[in-house]
Design a protein around this motif. Structure first.
Motif, PDB file in Angstrom:
ATOM      1  N   ALA A 280       0.830  -1.202   0.000  1.00 31.37           N
ATOM      2  CA  ALA A 280       0.000   0.000   0.000  1.00 31.37           C
ATOM      3  C   ALA A 280       0.866   1.254   0.000  1.00 31.37           C
ATOM      4  N   SER A 281       0.441   2.227  -0.771  1.00 34.02           N
ATOM      5  CA  SER A 281       1.156   3.502  -0.790  1.00 34.02           C
ATOM      6  C   SER A 281       0.680   4.377   0.353  1.00 34.02           C
ATOM      7  N   GLY A 282       1.441   5.409   0.631  1.00 35.97           N
ATOM      8  CA  GLY A 282       0.994   6.365   1.631  1.00 35.97           C
ATOM      9  C   GLY A 282       1.525   6.074   3.018  1.00 35.97           C
ATOM     10  N   ARG A 283       1.490   7.082   3.854  1.00 37.53           N
ATOM     11  CA  ARG A 283       2.023   6.970   5.206  1.00 37.53           C
ATOM     12  C   ARG A 283       0.989   6.552   6.216  1.00 37.53           C
ATOM     13  N   THR A 284      -0.252   6.391   5.790  1.00 40.86           N
ATOM     14  CA  THR A 284      -1.330   6.129   6.739  1.00 40.86           C
ATOM     15  C   THR A 284      -1.816   4.694   6.672  1.00 40.86           C
ATOM     16  N   PHE A 285      -0.946   3.779   6.251  1.00 39.79           N
ATOM     17  CA  PHE A 285      -1.348   2.372   6.114  1.00 39.79           C
ATOM     18  C   PHE A 285      -1.944   1.844   7.398  1.00 39.79           C
TER      19      PHE A 285
ATOM     20  N   SER B  73      -3.747   3.180   9.419  1.00 36.04           N
ATOM     21  CA  SER B  73      -5.084   3.709   9.668  1.00 36.04           C
ATOM     22  C   SER B  73      -6.168   2.922   8.946  1.00 36.04           C
ATOM     23  N   TYR B  74      -5.786   1.959   8.151  1.00 40.24           N
ATOM     24  CA  TYR B  74      -6.746   1.224   7.333  1.00 40.24           C
ATOM     25  C   TYR B  74      -6.861  -0.229   7.763  1.00 40.24           C
ATOM     26  N   ALA B  75      -8.094  -0.676   7.836  1.00 39.09           N
ATOM     27  CA  ALA B  75      -8.351  -2.101   7.925  1.00 39.09           C
ATOM     28  C   ALA B  75      -8.136  -2.684   6.533  1.00 39.09           C
ATOM     29  N   MET B  76      -7.667  -3.926   6.479  1.00 37.62           N
ATOM     30  CA  MET B  76      -7.313  -4.526   5.191  1.00 37.62           C
ATOM     31  C   MET B  76      -8.036  -5.854   5.008  1.00 37.62           C
ATOM     32  N   GLY B  77      -8.126  -6.264   3.775  1.00 34.67           N
ATOM     33  CA  GLY B  77      -8.777  -7.540   3.524  1.00 34.67           C
ATOM     34  C   GLY B  77      -8.441  -8.091   2.155  1.00 34.67           C
ATOM     35  N   TRP B  78      -8.904  -9.289   1.916  1.00 30.88           N
ATOM     36  CA  TRP B  78      -8.756  -9.956   0.622  1.00 30.88           C
ATOM     37  C   TRP B  78     -10.118 -10.468   0.164  1.00 30.88           C
ATOM     38  N   PHE B  79     -10.365 -10.306  -1.120  1.00 36.24           N
ATOM     39  CA  PHE B  79     -11.537 -10.854  -1.788  1.00 36.24           C
ATOM     40  C   PHE B  79     -11.049 -11.670  -2.985  1.00 36.24           C
ATOM     41  N   ARG B  80     -11.935 -12.443  -3.570  1.00 40.45           N
ATOM     42  CA  ARG B  80     -11.590 -13.162  -4.783  1.00 40.45           C
ATOM     43  C   ARG B  80     -12.793 -13.255  -5.695  1.00 40.45           C
TER      44      ARG B  80
ATOM     45  N   PHE C  51      -6.095 -20.580   5.120  1.00 41.82           N
ATOM     46  CA  PHE C  51      -5.541 -19.273   4.766  1.00 41.82           C
ATOM     47  C   PHE C  51      -5.261 -18.474   6.039  1.00 41.82           C
ATOM     48  N   THR C  52      -4.224 -17.641   5.973  1.00 39.70           N
ATOM     49  CA  THR C  52      -3.890 -16.767   7.095  1.00 39.70           C
ATOM     50  C   THR C  52      -3.594 -15.367   6.577  1.00 39.70           C
ATOM     51  N   ILE C  53      -4.283 -14.390   7.118  1.00 44.31           N
ATOM     52  CA  ILE C  53      -4.030 -12.997   6.764  1.00 44.31           C
ATOM     53  C   ILE C  53      -3.166 -12.367   7.846  1.00 44.31           C
ATOM     54  N   SER C  54      -2.221 -11.539   7.439  1.00 45.97           N
ATOM     55  CA  SER C  54      -1.366 -10.836   8.388  1.00 45.97           C
ATOM     56  C   SER C  54      -0.969  -9.505   7.765  1.00 45.97           C
ATOM     57  N   ARG C  55      -0.391  -8.657   8.589  1.00 50.76           N
ATOM     58  CA  ARG C  55       0.039  -7.357   8.074  1.00 50.76           C
ATOM     59  C   ARG C  55       1.329  -6.938   8.742  1.00 50.76           C
ATOM     60  N   GLY C  56       2.109  -6.200   7.971  1.00 48.50           N
ATOM     61  CA  GLY C  56       3.333  -5.609   8.493  1.00 48.50           C
ATOM     62  C   GLY C  56       3.240  -4.117   8.320  1.00 48.50           C
TER      63      GLY C  56
ATOM     64  N   LYS D  83       6.050  -2.165   6.912  1.00 52.25           N
ATOM     65  CA  LYS D  83       6.314  -2.364   5.484  1.00 52.25           C
ATOM     66  C   LYS D  83       5.127  -1.977   4.625  1.00 52.25           C
ATOM     67  N   ASN D  84       4.062  -1.435   5.243  1.00 52.01           N
ATOM     68  CA  ASN D  84       2.864  -1.070   4.485  1.00 52.01           C
ATOM     69  C   ASN D  84       2.367  -2.231   3.623  1.00 52.01           C
ATOM     70  N   THR D  85       2.373  -3.422   4.188  1.00 52.45           N
ATOM     71  CA  THR D  85       2.031  -4.600   3.403  1.00 52.45           C
ATOM     72  C   THR D  85       1.081  -5.514   4.178  1.00 52.45           C
ATOM     73  N   VAL D  86       0.131  -6.072   3.453  1.00 45.60           N
ATOM     74  CA  VAL D  86      -0.730  -7.111   4.010  1.00 45.60           C
ATOM     75  C   VAL D  86      -0.494  -8.387   3.204  1.00 45.60           C
ATOM     76  N   TYR D  87      -0.570  -9.511   3.886  1.00 50.81           N
ATOM     77  CA  TYR D  87      -0.246 -10.794   3.278  1.00 50.81           C
ATOM     78  C   TYR D  87      -1.441 -11.751   3.377  1.00 50.81           C
ATOM     79  N   LEU D  88      -1.446 -12.711   2.465  1.00 55.69           N
ATOM     80  CA  LEU D  88      -2.401 -13.814   2.548  1.00 55.69           C
ATOM     81  C   LEU D  88      -1.640 -15.096   2.270  1.00 55.69           C
ATOM     82  N   GLN D  89      -1.384 -15.855   3.316  1.00 55.38           N
ATOM     83  CA  GLN D  89      -0.739 -17.163   3.175  1.00 55.38           C
ATOM     84  C   GLN D  89      -1.826 -18.187   2.885  1.00 55.38           C
ATOM     85  N   MET D  90      -1.694 -18.875   1.770  1.00 56.64           N
ATOM     86  CA  MET D  90      -2.703 -19.834   1.340  1.00 56.64           C
ATOM     87  C   MET D  90      -2.089 -21.224   1.282  1.00 56.64           C
TER      88      MET D  90
END
Length: 122
Positions: free
Chosen positions: A24-29, A31-38, A68-73, A76-83
């Motif tokens: 994700a871009s920006g300095r406010t990562f 501040s956001y809830a994150m998710g995955w859809f398909r 599946f496992t969702i996590s965030r760093g 690093k402004n990054t959210v992950y989905l381990q499948m």
């Protein structure tokens, strides 16, 4: 404004694993809830997983729970989905989502990524 860029999709055999990332871009990562859809061909986009802003609360669709496992760093402004234990029915375009409050399973989030293809062969 938040821009989301997914990566990590690809082709995998049934029973295999993949790890998706969403930068994700920006300095406010944080501040956001994150998710995955398909979205599978011919089907509607569906909720997969979500994580809250602090990363201490997660929820999953029944179809992926335990695999599946969702996590965030936040650093690093990054959210992950381990499948893990992927099955052909997991084949879809996977989209990252961000929302200023909560990622809901039934409503569109504030922001979408462009999607990454996951294909599981039998």
């Amino acid at each position: 404004q938040v821009q989301l860029v997914e990566s990590g999709g690809g082709l995998v055999q049934a029973g295999g694993s993949l790890k998706l990332s969403c930068a994700a871009s920006g300095r406010t990562f944080g501040s956001y809830a994150m998710g995955w859809f398909r979205q599978a061909p011919g089907k509607e986009r569906e909720f997969v997983a979500r994580i809250n802003r602090s990363g201490d609360s997660t929820n999953y669709a029944d179809s992926v729970k335990g695999r599946f496992t969702i996590s965030r760093g936040n650093a690093k402004n990054t959210v992950y989905l381990q499948m893990n234990s992927l099955q052909p029915e997991d084949t879809a375009v996977y989209y990252c989502a961000a929302d200023s409050v909560i990622v809901r399973s039934t409503t569109a989030p504030d922001y979408w990524g462009q999607g990454t293809q996951v294909t599981v062969s039998s």
